[in-house]
Write an enzyme that holds these catalytic residues in place. Structure first.
Site, PDB file in Angstrom:
ATOM      1  N   SER A 113      40.804  45.287  42.022  1.00  0.00           N
ATOM      2  CA  SER A 113      39.248  45.657  42.258  1.00  0.00           C
ATOM      3  C   SER A 113      39.162  46.929  43.541  1.00  0.00           C
ATOM      4  O   SER A 113      39.913  47.853  43.006  1.00  0.00           O
ATOM      5  CB  SER A 113      38.439  44.662  42.867  1.00  0.00           C
ATOM      6  OG  SER A 113      37.260  44.942  43.090  1.00  0.00           O
ATOM      7  N   HIS A 114      38.669  46.568  44.497  1.00  0.00           N
ATOM      8  CA  HIS A 114      38.431  47.847  45.584  1.00  0.00           C
ATOM      9  C   HIS A 114      39.546  47.838  46.733  1.00  0.00           C
ATOM     10  O   HIS A 114      39.794  48.754  47.399  1.00  0.00           O
ATOM     11  CB  HIS A 114      37.187  47.549  46.533  1.00  0.00           C
ATOM     12  CG  HIS A 114      37.189  46.195  46.694  1.00  0.00           C
ATOM     13  ND1 HIS A 114      36.744  45.067  46.045  1.00  0.00           N
ATOM     14  CD2 HIS A 114      37.486  45.401  47.864  1.00  0.00           C
ATOM     15  CE1 HIS A 114      37.008  43.951  46.572  1.00  0.00           C
ATOM     16  NE2 HIS A 114      37.374  44.329  48.003  1.00  0.00           N
ATOM     17  N   ASP A 279      33.641  51.219  41.875  1.00  0.00           N
ATOM     18  CA  ASP A 279      35.163  50.831  42.468  1.00  0.00           C
ATOM     19  C   ASP A 279      36.307  50.927  41.732  1.00  0.00           C
ATOM     20  O   ASP A 279      36.194  51.413  40.396  1.00  0.00           O
ATOM     21  CB  ASP A 279      34.903  49.338  43.075  1.00  0.00           C
ATOM     22  CG  ASP A 279      34.784  48.250  42.048  1.00  0.00           C
ATOM     23  OD1 ASP A 279      34.223  48.562  41.062  1.00  0.00           O
ATOM     24  OD2 ASP A 279      35.502  47.268  42.294  1.00  0.00           O
ATOM     25  N   ASP A 281      38.018  48.991  39.540  1.00  0.00           N
ATOM     26  CA  ASP A 281      37.911  48.632  38.082  1.00  0.00           C
ATOM     27  C   ASP A 281      36.538  48.780  37.586  1.00  0.00           C
ATOM     28  O   ASP A 281      36.410  48.084  36.484  1.00  0.00           O
ATOM     29  CB  ASP A 281      38.478  46.925  37.902  1.00  0.00           C
ATOM     30  CG  ASP A 281      37.468  46.012  38.944  1.00  0.00           C
ATOM     31  OD1 ASP A 281      36.994  46.644  39.885  1.00  0.00           O
ATOM     32  OD2 ASP A 281      37.402  44.909  38.472  1.00  0.00           O
ATOM     33  N   ASP A 283      33.479  47.501  38.296  1.00  0.00           N
ATOM     34  CA  ASP A 283      32.280  46.423  38.332  1.00  0.00           C
ATOM     35  C   ASP A 283      31.529  46.759  39.383  1.00  0.00           C
ATOM     36  O   ASP A 283      30.169  46.007  39.553  1.00  0.00           O
ATOM     37  CB  ASP A 283      32.828  45.085  38.224  1.00  0.00           C
ATOM     38  CG  ASP A 283      33.995  44.634  39.384  1.00  0.00           C
ATOM     39  OD1 ASP A 283      34.189  45.570  40.283  1.00  0.00           O
ATOM     40  OD2 ASP A 283      34.506  43.711  39.377  1.00  0.00           O
ATOM     41  N   ARG A 284      31.593  47.438  40.762  1.00  0.00           N
ATOM     42  CA  ARG A 284      30.776  47.502  41.779  1.00  0.00           C
ATOM     43  C   ARG A 284      30.011  48.806  41.694  1.00  0.00           C
ATOM     44  O   ARG A 284      30.523  49.739  40.834  1.00  0.00           O
ATOM     45  CB  ARG A 284      31.643  47.267  43.114  1.00  0.00           C
ATOM     46  CG  ARG A 284      32.378  46.314  43.405  1.00  0.00           C
ATOM     47  CD  ARG A 284      32.988  46.208  44.680  1.00  0.00           C
ATOM     48  NE  ARG A 284      33.584  44.805  44.813  1.00  0.00           N
ATOM     49  CZ  ARG A 284      33.703  44.216  46.013  1.00  0.00           C
ATOM     50  NH1 ARG A 284      33.158  44.946  47.315  1.00  0.00           N
ATOM     51  NH2 ARG A 284      34.016  43.103  46.376  1.00  0.00           N
ATOM     52  N   LYS A 378      29.945  41.839  36.548  1.00  0.00           N
ATOM     53  CA  LYS A 378      29.198  42.621  37.289  1.00  0.00           C
ATOM     54  C   LYS A 378      29.618  43.860  36.636  1.00  0.00           C
ATOM     55  O   LYS A 378      30.789  44.171  36.284  1.00  0.00           O
ATOM     56  CB  LYS A 378      29.403  42.795  38.858  1.00  0.00           C
ATOM     57  CG  LYS A 378      30.770  42.766  39.373  1.00  0.00           C
ATOM     58  CD  LYS A 378      30.716  42.614  40.762  1.00  0.00           C
ATOM     59  CE  LYS A 378      31.833  42.553  41.426  1.00  0.00           C
ATOM     60  NZ  LYS A 378      32.398  41.477  42.148  1.00  0.00           N
TER      61      LYS A 378
HETATM   62  C1  G1P Z   1      34.584  39.718  47.583  1.00  0.00           C
HETATM   63  C2  G1P Z   1      32.952  39.886  47.618  1.00  0.00           C
HETATM   64  C3  G1P Z   1      32.428  38.713  46.411  1.00  0.00           C
HETATM   65  C4  G1P Z   1      33.130  39.455  45.194  1.00  0.00           C
HETATM   66  C5  G1P Z   1      34.556  39.514  45.093  1.00  0.00           C
HETATM   67  C6  G1P Z   1      35.108  40.147  44.058  1.00  0.00           C
HETATM   68  O1  G1P Z   1      34.845  38.507  47.590  1.00  0.00           O
HETATM   69  O2  G1P Z   1      32.512  39.404  48.997  1.00  0.00           O
HETATM   70  O3  G1P Z   1      31.107  38.786  46.601  1.00  0.00           O
HETATM   71  O4  G1P Z   1      32.628  38.746  44.032  1.00  0.00           O
HETATM   72  O5  G1P Z   1      34.753  40.304  46.362  1.00  0.00           O
HETATM   73  O6  G1P Z   1      34.784  41.373  43.806  1.00  0.00           O
HETATM   74  P1  G1P Z   1      35.528  37.625  49.263  1.00  0.00           P
HETATM   75  O7  G1P Z   1      36.491  38.790  49.553  1.00  0.00           O
HETATM   76  O8  G1P Z   1      34.374  37.698  50.196  1.00  0.00           O
HETATM   77  O9  G1P Z   1      36.094  36.334  48.694  1.00  0.00           O
HETATM   78 ZN    ZN Z   2      35.588  45.392  41.457  1.00  0.00          ZN
END
Ligand code: G1P
Ligand code: ZN
Length: 545
Positions: A113-114, A279, A281, A283-284, A378
């Site tokens: 992801s990010h 982000d 991938d 999804d954000r 998302k």
């Molecule tokens: C974080 C975000 C959560 C999201 C997840 C995946 O998880 O807070 O809302 O679903 O990334 O993108 P966390 O690191 O808080 O467990």
């Molecule tokens: Zn992501």
């Protein structure tokens, strides 16, 4: 062709977190680390023989190597076919769409992801189920349990597949189709939004936007949809080329990491009306107006209140869901529309059952995640297109639309404070100390507020009755304000403490405050109650969003 069986030893740390198995690249490169986990997935998921697997990733370092390995293991596991994104690329929402559209048994998405990428960065692997959504907890736990007893994995001999060339291939008898990663997704977006109206606005010369792909997966999606299909001027998409290390950046669309976009939108005499980012991938999403930041919680509320502007939601929505730490702004919209609003634990997987059962249409998280029942993830670009549809319909600015929303519903001031890479033991002690206070907090006055209730959030899924406990400590005040504490389930180093702060202001003459100012007393209460400095050694949060 002979399938090889390779002996291996289980790794003890393959427990998926909030979103799949996420570890450093170094960890993933340990001998057979990836193979062990993939075999655990294949041994656990039912019905894979002869069925289709969707495969792709966000293009980060190790993506291509991992794909070649997974293809060989998929062939050995007896899949009927693999649908693979060209170049090994698929955004998370696009993969979710493909799984649904082509009736796949599931999909493997390679992404952290990010989190930063590159040899020193992170890598990740997520399994999505037949409905296109993240594996539910029962499955991730079963996969973890299987991973603890993996003593061998099965793999077809090396046969590199040309990932960059569209077409049909075969590996040890298993067909592989390399597809355009954008086409199906673009069709889906076109079925939901008024492309003609958006195109007219983007081509009018009177509306200026920037989309920051952060050198991650949405680059090709945004270029094709915004610039080529909708005719936005060249240069609308910034950092559009996906890079294995995201250009050294942190592909997280928020005020802290999308600095260049923020400075364009907040420039004194700026000319950009709308800014957005996605982000690693895809999804954000982050949404910005001219000198205006839209909190993800407000974004969900505004889209829910105006859903019928988009052709895909013309007949209305059935309900809304938000993750527990997300602000309660969407609840107010649901109440006004007479719709149910569900409060789920953090993580997209908890929305899946509600979406499948048709009980909600829109859902979102404060962590820059918004989406609907069109996929089971998302969806960053979806949110951007929804906002564009709304702006084209209203012919008004982002700031005005949100301010009018607050005037109607009241404003939920909101912010999240993250303390990153803190000592794991200290973080657990901090949470345990909070837990101990839960029974004594109700009735107490903290600063100018009185505690109504305090608990450790547990969720019973209304569809299948499954219970998820220990999802974050909540302190709820009598005036609607809240402080939530939880530890991240996606970090790869030490622990990250997230503190979520929210207060409600119905009076529109008090809606113009900076949120850090409006929340300052809650920030102090949070620091005192949790003894944050004492446990973490930190005076202030590392990242404030
Ligand atoms: C974080 C975000 C959560 C999201 C997840 C995946 O998880 O807070 O809302 O679903 O990334 O993108 P966390 O690191 O808080 O467990
Ligand atoms: Zn992501």
């Amino acid at each position: 062709m002979t399938i090889q069986t390779i002996k291996t030893t289980p790794y003890t740390d393959q427990k998926p977190g909030t979103s799949g198995l996420r570890k450093s690249v170094k960890q993933f490169k340990k001998t057979d680390y990836l193979q062990t986990f993939v075999q655990a997935i294949f041994n656990t998921v039912e019905g894979i023989t002869g069925s289709t697997l969707v495969l792709g990733g966000d293009g980060r370092y190790f993506n291509r190597e991992a794909i070649q390995i997974i293809l060989r293991m998929a062939a050995a596991a007896g899949f009927g076919k693999v649908i693979l994104g060209q170049g090994g690329i698929l955004s998370t929402p696009a993969a979710s769409n493909l799984i649904r559209k082509y009736g796949a048994v599931g999909g493997i998405i390679l992404s952290a992801s990010h989190n930063p990428g590159g040899p020193e960065g992170d890598f990740g692997i997520k399994f999505n189920i037949r409905n296109g959504g993240p594996a539910p907890e029962s499955l991730t736990e079963a996969i973890f349990a299987t991973s603890q007893h993996i003593h061998e994995y099965r793999i077809a001999p090396i046969q590199p597949i040309p990932l960059d060339k569209l077409g049909h291939y075969e590996l040890a008898g298993m067909p592989i189709e390399v597809i355009d990663p954008v086409a199906d997704y673009m069709d889906l977006m076109e079925s939901l939004f008024d492309f003609d109206k958006i195109a007219a606005m983007l081509q009018s010369g009177k509306f200026n936007m920037r989309f920051d792909a952060m050198h991650a997966v949405t680059g090709p999606y945004a270029q094709r949809i915004l610039e080529e299909r909708l005719g936005a001027p060249a240069g609308t998409v910034m950092h559009g080329q996906p890079l294995a290390d995201f250009g050294g950046g942190h592909p997280d669309p928020n005020q802290a990491h999308a600095k260049e976009l923020m400075s364009l939108l907040f420039a004194r005499n700026g000319t950009i009306d709308f800014g957005a980012a996605s982000d690693g991938d895809g999804d954000r999403n982050m949404v910005l107006g001219k000198q205006f930041f839209v909190t993800p919680s407000d974004s969900l509320a505004v889209l829910a209140a105006n859903a019928t502007v988009a052709p895909g939601y013309r007949s209305g929505i059935t309900g809304i869901a938000r993750s527990m730490p997300t602000s309660q702004a969407p609840d107010r919209v649901a109440a006004k529309l007479g719709l149910p609003c569900f409060e789920t634990p953090t993580g997209w997987k908890f929305f899946g059952n509600l979406l499948d059962a048709g009980r909600i249409t829109l859902c979102g998280e404060e962590s820059f995640g918004t989406s609907s029942n069109h996929v089971r993830e998302k969806d960053g670009l979806w949110a951007v297109l929804f906002w564009l549809n709304l702006l084209a319909e209203k012919q008004d600015s982002v700031a005005n639309i949100v301010r009018q929303h607050w005037a109607e519903y009241g404003r939920n001031y909101y912010s999240r404070h993250d303390y990153e890479e803190i000592d794991l033991k200290a973080a657990n002690e901090l949470m345990a100390a909070l837990q101990e206070q839960l029974t004594s907090l109700p009735g107490k006055t903290l600063g100018k507020r009185t505690v109504a209730d305090a608990d450790n959030f547990a969720y019973t899924d209304p569809v299948d009755g499954s219970v998820s406990r220990n999802q974050g400590i909540r302190i709820l005040f009598t005036d609607g304000a809240r402080i939530v504490f939880r530890l991240s389930g996606t970090g790869t180093q030490g622990a990250t403490l997230r503190v979520y702060l929210e207060s409600y202001e119905p009076d529109s003459s008090k809606h113009a405050l900076d949120e850090q100012v409006a929340l300052s007393d809650l920030i102090q209460i949070a620091a005192d109650v949790a003894r944050i400095t004492e446990f973490t050694g930190r005076e202030v949060a590392d990242v404030i969003t």
